[in-house]
Write an enzyme that holds these catalytic residues in place. Sequence first.
Site, PDB file in Angstrom:
ATOM      1  CB  SER A  22       6.520  -3.549  -3.239  1.00  0.00           C
ATOM      2  OG  SER A  22       6.179  -2.629  -4.241  1.00  0.00           O
ATOM      3  CG  ASN A  23       7.141  -4.384  -8.519  1.00  0.00           C
ATOM      4  OD1 ASN A  23       7.426  -3.311  -9.024  1.00  0.00           O
ATOM      5  ND2 ASN A  23       5.875  -4.818  -8.453  1.00  0.00           N
TER       6      ASN A  23
END
Length: 231
Positions: free
Chosen positions: A41-42
Site C-alpha cells: 500500500s502507500n
Amino acid sequence: MATGDKKSPGSGKKESPLKGKKVLITAGPTREHLDPVRFISNPSSGKMGYALARACLSRGARVTLISGPVALTPPPGLRTVRVESALQMFKAARAAFSGCDVFIASAAVSDYRPARASKSKIKKDSPGGRFLRLTLNPDILQKLSRAKGGRLLVGFAAETGSVLENARGKLRNKKLDLMVANRVGRKGTGFGSDFNQVTLLWPSGKAETLKRMAKERVAGRVADEIEKLLK
Ligand code: C5P
C-alpha cells in the site's frame, strides 16, 4: 451579474455550476494483499479526496465517493462505496462512471498487485516465500478516460521528481481537463498531512502554483476551477 450566472431564489447567492451535477471521486490508498495479513500500500490518508467531496457537496453536487481503506468518516449526504484493492476500486468506479458529470481521481492507486495472493499466511520458511511476483493493476483513470464523452476529468499526480513534466504527460495521456500535481516525500505536505502544496495544470499549457495551504482550501480551489470549467 455575468451572463449565464444564476441566483438561487431569495438567497442573493450565485448558484454553483456544480449544483445537481453528479461527481464521482476516488480517494485514499488501495491495499494489494499478498496473504490475509499482509499487503502492499502507500501512506495516502484520503484527506484530499474527502475534502474534495465536502467542497463539491457544499456547492450542491451529488457526490459518490469511492474510498480505499482510510480512518476518516465520510461527510453525510453522499454515497460512499468502500473498497480495498485497485481491482475493487476499478469495478466500483466503472459502475458509477457512466452516470457522472465530473470524475475526480484523487486516489493513490497501487500500480502493482501480487500476481498471486495466498489464502493462508505465508510462512517464513515457505518455499518461494522471499520472492514476490507482481502484476500491473489497471489504470482506472486512463481506462475510464477512453469513454470520456462530455465528462470533466480531474487527476492528481504525486511525484518525487520532475513533478510538472510527469504531471503534463499524465494530463495528456489521461485526457484530463485539470491536473493537480504535488511533490511527495517531503515533511509537512502531501501524503498524510493536513496541508498540500500543489500546481494546477490545464491542457492549454497554463500552470498555476499555489502556496502551501490546508487541504480543505486546496479542495475549495479545485472546486472553483471545476465550476469555471463547467460554465
Ligand atoms: O499513479 P499516477 O501518478 O499515474 O496517478 C495519476 C492519476 O491517475 C491520479 O489521479 C490517480 O488517482 C489515477 N490513477 C488511477 N488508477 C491507477 C493509477 C492512477 O486511477 N492505477
